[in-house]
Each structure stands twice: as structure tokens, then as C-alpha cells.
Design a protein around this motif. Structure first.
Motif, PDB file in Angstrom:
ATOM      1  N   ASP A  55       0.901  -1.159   0.102  1.00  0.00           N
ATOM      2  CA  ASP A  55      -0.050  -0.025   0.134  1.00  0.00           C
ATOM      3  C   ASP A  55       0.861   1.143   0.078  1.00  0.00           C
ATOM      4  O   ASP A  55       0.522   2.164  -0.706  1.00  0.00           O
ATOM      5  N   GLU A  56       1.847   1.019   0.614  1.00  0.00           N
ATOM      6  CA  GLU A  56       3.088   2.191   0.811  1.00  0.00           C
ATOM      7  C   GLU A  56       3.272   2.647  -0.583  1.00  0.00           C
ATOM      8  O   GLU A  56       3.366   3.785  -0.875  1.00  0.00           O
TER       9      GLU A  56
ATOM     10  N   GLY B 146       1.155   6.387  -6.840  1.00  0.00           N
ATOM     11  CA  GLY B 146      -0.376   6.494  -7.419  1.00  0.00           C
ATOM     12  C   GLY B 146      -1.142   5.341  -8.320  1.00  0.00           C
ATOM     13  O   GLY B 146      -1.951   5.607  -8.965  1.00  0.00           O
ATOM     14  N   VAL B 147      -0.408   4.314  -8.362  1.00  0.00           N
ATOM     15  CA  VAL B 147      -0.912   3.139  -9.004  1.00  0.00           C
ATOM     16  C   VAL B 147      -1.448   2.003  -7.929  1.00  0.00           C
ATOM     17  O   VAL B 147      -0.750   1.653  -7.158  1.00  0.00           O
ATOM     18  N   GLU B 148      -2.609   1.594  -8.117  1.00  0.00           N
ATOM     19  CA  GLU B 148      -3.104   0.625  -7.231  1.00  0.00           C
ATOM     20  C   GLU B 148      -2.652  -0.844  -7.474  1.00  0.00           C
ATOM     21  O   GLU B 148      -2.252  -1.072  -8.718  1.00  0.00           O
TER      22      GLU B 148
ATOM     23  N   ASN C  51       3.172  -5.839  -9.686  1.00  0.00           N
ATOM     24  CA  ASN C  51       2.006  -5.340  -9.515  1.00  0.00           C
ATOM     25  C   ASN C  51       0.725  -6.459  -9.649  1.00  0.00           C
ATOM     26  O   ASN C  51       1.088  -7.496 -10.152  1.00  0.00           O
ATOM     27  N   LYS C  52      -0.292  -6.029  -8.974  1.00  0.00           N
ATOM     28  CA  LYS C  52      -1.079  -7.206  -9.242  1.00  0.00           C
ATOM     29  C   LYS C  52      -1.954  -7.402 -10.433  1.00  0.00           C
ATOM     30  O   LYS C  52      -2.477  -8.756 -10.809  1.00  0.00           O
ATOM     31  N   THR C  53      -1.703  -6.513 -11.262  1.00  0.00           N
ATOM     32  CA  THR C  53      -2.530  -6.544 -12.636  1.00  0.00           C
ATOM     33  C   THR C  53      -1.506  -6.151 -13.771  1.00  0.00           C
ATOM     34  O   THR C  53      -0.483  -5.370 -13.486  1.00  0.00           O
TER      35      THR C  53
ATOM     36  N   LEU D 214       1.854  -1.859 -16.172  1.00  0.00           N
ATOM     37  CA  LEU D 214       1.980  -0.841 -17.411  1.00  0.00           C
ATOM     38  C   LEU D 214       1.868   0.515 -16.975  1.00  0.00           C
ATOM     39  O   LEU D 214       2.619   1.212 -17.515  1.00  0.00           O
ATOM     40  N   ARG D 215       1.252   0.791 -16.000  1.00  0.00           N
ATOM     41  CA  ARG D 215       0.875   2.240 -15.557  1.00  0.00           C
ATOM     42  C   ARG D 215       2.390   2.582 -14.785  1.00  0.00           C
ATOM     43  O   ARG D 215       2.980   3.633 -15.011  1.00  0.00           O
ATOM     44  N   LEU D 216       2.880   1.458 -14.053  1.00  0.00           N
ATOM     45  CA  LEU D 216       4.339   1.821 -13.586  1.00  0.00           C
ATOM     46  C   LEU D 216       5.404   2.039 -14.499  1.00  0.00           C
ATOM     47  O   LEU D 216       6.157   2.796 -14.232  1.00  0.00           O
ATOM     48  N   ALA D 217       5.357   1.216 -15.701  1.00  0.00           N
ATOM     49  CA  ALA D 217       6.228   1.499 -16.569  1.00  0.00           C
ATOM     50  C   ALA D 217       6.229   2.597 -17.130  1.00  0.00           C
ATOM     51  O   ALA D 217       7.262   3.483 -17.402  1.00  0.00           O
ATOM     52  N   ASN D 218       4.932   3.235 -17.664  1.00  0.00           N
ATOM     53  CA  ASN D 218       4.769   4.359 -18.013  1.00  0.00           C
ATOM     54  C   ASN D 218       4.964   5.415 -17.528  1.00  0.00           C
ATOM     55  O   ASN D 218       5.974   6.773 -17.986  1.00  0.00           O
TER      56      ASN D 218
END
Length: 342
Positions: A303-304, A310-312, A326-328, A333-337
């Protein structure tokens, strides 16, 4: 000379319809043990007999001779590497002097691989596997047999490795104080040949059935990478596969510009439940990344990390920044971008 006066071995050879492979007798080594095994996997020598001797008259009756005889001549099927002036190498970027194993593999390897895979020699994957197996299996046998040091310096290793295949073949030889006649040594040779040959086939099967299919996945991901990122900086795999070695080789062969080389690779982990984002290293064996994940994410978890990025669904980012989770797929992909722009 009349027939009755001919050398017994020559008379026996003339009366036989099967071919004969010749190599030296006495203490044996990995290179000729493998060379004989490989020849038995060719069409021409599949049913050939074996003669172990140093008698030139007997060797002259053999259809092919390896590791003895002082001659390298493909036209007469003589494959020795001990003679003065011998300097044959495999080519294709390899510079190690060949042993009898390398000589046989250079001339018969593609046929052996094609026979094993039940395909034609002109199948494009044969060339790839032929080069791969030389680099990963045969070259070290050539080097060890020819006494070529692995390193060009005089540095002393911190430990010894005597579990390599060349050493294990050597252990089949009778001990110096163990009585052994020629028949016993010949039997030991066949055991050693089977052992090293079986390892060769096991390695070939792995490269053909696992390593090569992974290459196809990397090719596909490279072709589609600009659908994921317009500059091609993210590779997306829908299933986990070993990708590093293939990526670097394909980047070179395809001439991918530096600005378009992938920085991150996304793939489901081995369980299939979560996703990984991995930074591409600067070289296949390097721990340094082309672009490590952001410093502020490193060593942060769960969670931290989700709040920070800013990515769940975040799971972790390694302290060195070379990999995260990441779980999905969308989360990875959001982390990579985000990482691309940080």
C-alpha cells in the motif's frame, strides 16, 4: 600382394558391408567420446562399427577417423587436430581451436540436429541451434582438450571446477593402479561416449523445445512493442518466458536504434497471478539497468508503494530498482509509463 597376405584388418574391412569409425585406443578424452557419439547420429555412420587403435594400417581401413592420424581432410573423412600447423576454428565469430568434437560438429552438426528434430537442414532454426549448441556445449570441450585457458590473465581461481563434462569423461578411464585390458578400456570408452552424447542430446532437446520457442515470443513482442509504447520502449509478454539473451541478439540482428531499444519488460510471474515490470540490463549478464525503476520507489512495498506511485495494486520494487511487481497487467503498465518519464 595376394589376398592371403593382406593385413588382417584390411581383409576384415573388405569383407564387411558396414562402415567403421576409427579413433585411438588407450586413455580417452571427452572430444573423441563425443565425436564418435555424434557420428553415430548421422545417416552415413549410424550403423558403423568402432575400431580403437593407433595402428596406421588399421586406421587406413576405417571409413572415418577422429582424434588420431595426424590429418584433417574432409574429403577423406580424417578429423584429427594434433598435427603441427592445425589451426581450424568454427568460425561465425568463434576463435577457439577445434578438437575432434568440434571438427565433427562443424561438418555434421546441422545434419545431426535436423535428424533429431526430424526436419530438413534448410529449416531456419537448424542454423540457430547449431550456433547455440557450439557456444554453450561444444566450444568448452574444444578449449579444454586443446589446453586453452578460459582467461587471458594469470589470475588464480578461488576454487576448482572438476565437474565439467570433460572431467567427467576422464573419470571413466581406469585409474593408474587399476588393472585394465584393452577390452575393459574400450567398454569404458563406450560408457563415456554415451554419457557425454546423452548430455548433448538433452541440451539440444531443451534448446529446440524451450529456448527456441522463447525466441519466437521475443520476436513477436518486438514487432508489437510500438502498440504498447509509441517509441517501442516497453515489451509486453502475455506469458513468462526467458527473454534476455534473445532480446540482445535480436536487437543487434534487427539493427534497432538505441533510442528505440526497450527499457522495461512486462510479463506475468510464474504463478500467473501477478505481473512483473523488469528493467532491461545494459548487457545480458549485467546488474546495471538501461533505466532502473525510480529511486523513490525502491525498497517500498504494497500500500505504501501504491500511495507513493499513485498506482493501485503495487506489490514491491526491488531495492536496486531492477524489478517490481503489481497485481495486474494494467498496474504494471502504468508503473512502466510513469517510470519512463521519471
Amino acid at each position: 600382394m595376394s589376398t592371403s597376405e593382406e593385413h588382417p584388418a584390411k581383409k576384415q574391412r573388405m569383407d564387411s558391408s558396414s562402415k567403421v569409425i576409427g579413433t585411438h585406443n588407450g586413455t580417452f578424452h571427452c572430444d573423441e567420446a563425443l565425436a564418435v557419439f555424434l557420428l553415430k547420429r548421422t545417416t552415413a555412420y549410424a550403423e558403423a562399427g568402432l575400431k580403437r587403435t593407433r595402428d596406421p594400417a588399421i586406421l587406413d581401413t576405417c571409413d572415418i577417423v577422429v582424434d588420431v592420424g595426424g590429418k584433417y581432410d574432409e574429403t577423406t573423412q580424417r578429423f584429427d587436430h594434433h598435427q603441427r600447423g592445425f589451426s581450424e576454428i568454427f568460425g561465425h565469430g568463434f576463435e577457439t581451436k577445434l578438437s575432434s568434437a568440434g571438427l565433427v560438429y562443424k561438418h555434421f552438426g546441422k545434419e545431426i540436429i535436423a535428424n533429431r528434430l526430424q526436419t530438413h537442414q534448410d529449416d531456419p532454426k537448424i542454423e540457430t541451434l547449431w550456433l547455440k549448441l557450439y557456444r554453450e556445449f561444444i566450444e568448452a570441450i574444444d578449449a579444454i582438450d586443446n589446453g586453452i585457458s578460459q582467461y587471458s590473465t594469470d589470475l588464480q581461481p578461488k576454487y576448482r571446477i572438476r565437474t565439467d563434462v570433460s572431467a567427467r569423461v576422464g573419470y571413466f578411464n581406469p585409474a593408474w593402479n587399476e588393472p585394465a585390458d584393452a577390452q575393459t578400456v574400450d567398454a569404458k570408452f563406450l560408457q563415456a561416449s554415451t554419457m557425454v552424447g546423452t548430455e548433448f542430446l538433452d541440451r539440444l532437446d531443451y534448446y529446440a523445445k524451450a529456448w527456441l520457442p522463447a525466441r519466437d515470443l521475443v520476436v513477436d513482442a518486438l514487432e508489437k512493442r510500438k502498440r504498447v509504447d509509441q517509441q517501442g520502449r516497453i515489451l509486453l509478454f502475455e506469458q513468462f518466458a526467458p527473454w534476455k539473451e534473445h532480446l540482445f541478439e535480436l536487437e543487434a540482428s534487427l539493427g534497432i536504434p538505441e533510442a528505440e531499444k526497450p527499457l522495461y519488460v512486462l510479463y506475468p510471474d510464474e504463478t500467473g497471478g501477478n505481473w512483473r515490470i523488469q528493467a532491461v540490463p545494459v548487457a545480458p549478464e549485467s546488474f546495471e539497468s538501461r533505466k532502473a525503476l525510480p529511486e523513490q520507489w525502491r525498497g517500498v512495498r504494497d500500500d505504501e508503494l501504491s500511495k507513493l506511485s499513485g498506482v493501485e495494486g503495487c506489490i514491491f520494487v526491488h531495492a536496486s530498482g531492477f524489478i517490481g511487481g503489481n497485481k495486474t497487467k494494467d498496474g504494471a503498465l502504468r508503473l512502466a509509463n510513469l517510470a519512463l518519464d521519471m
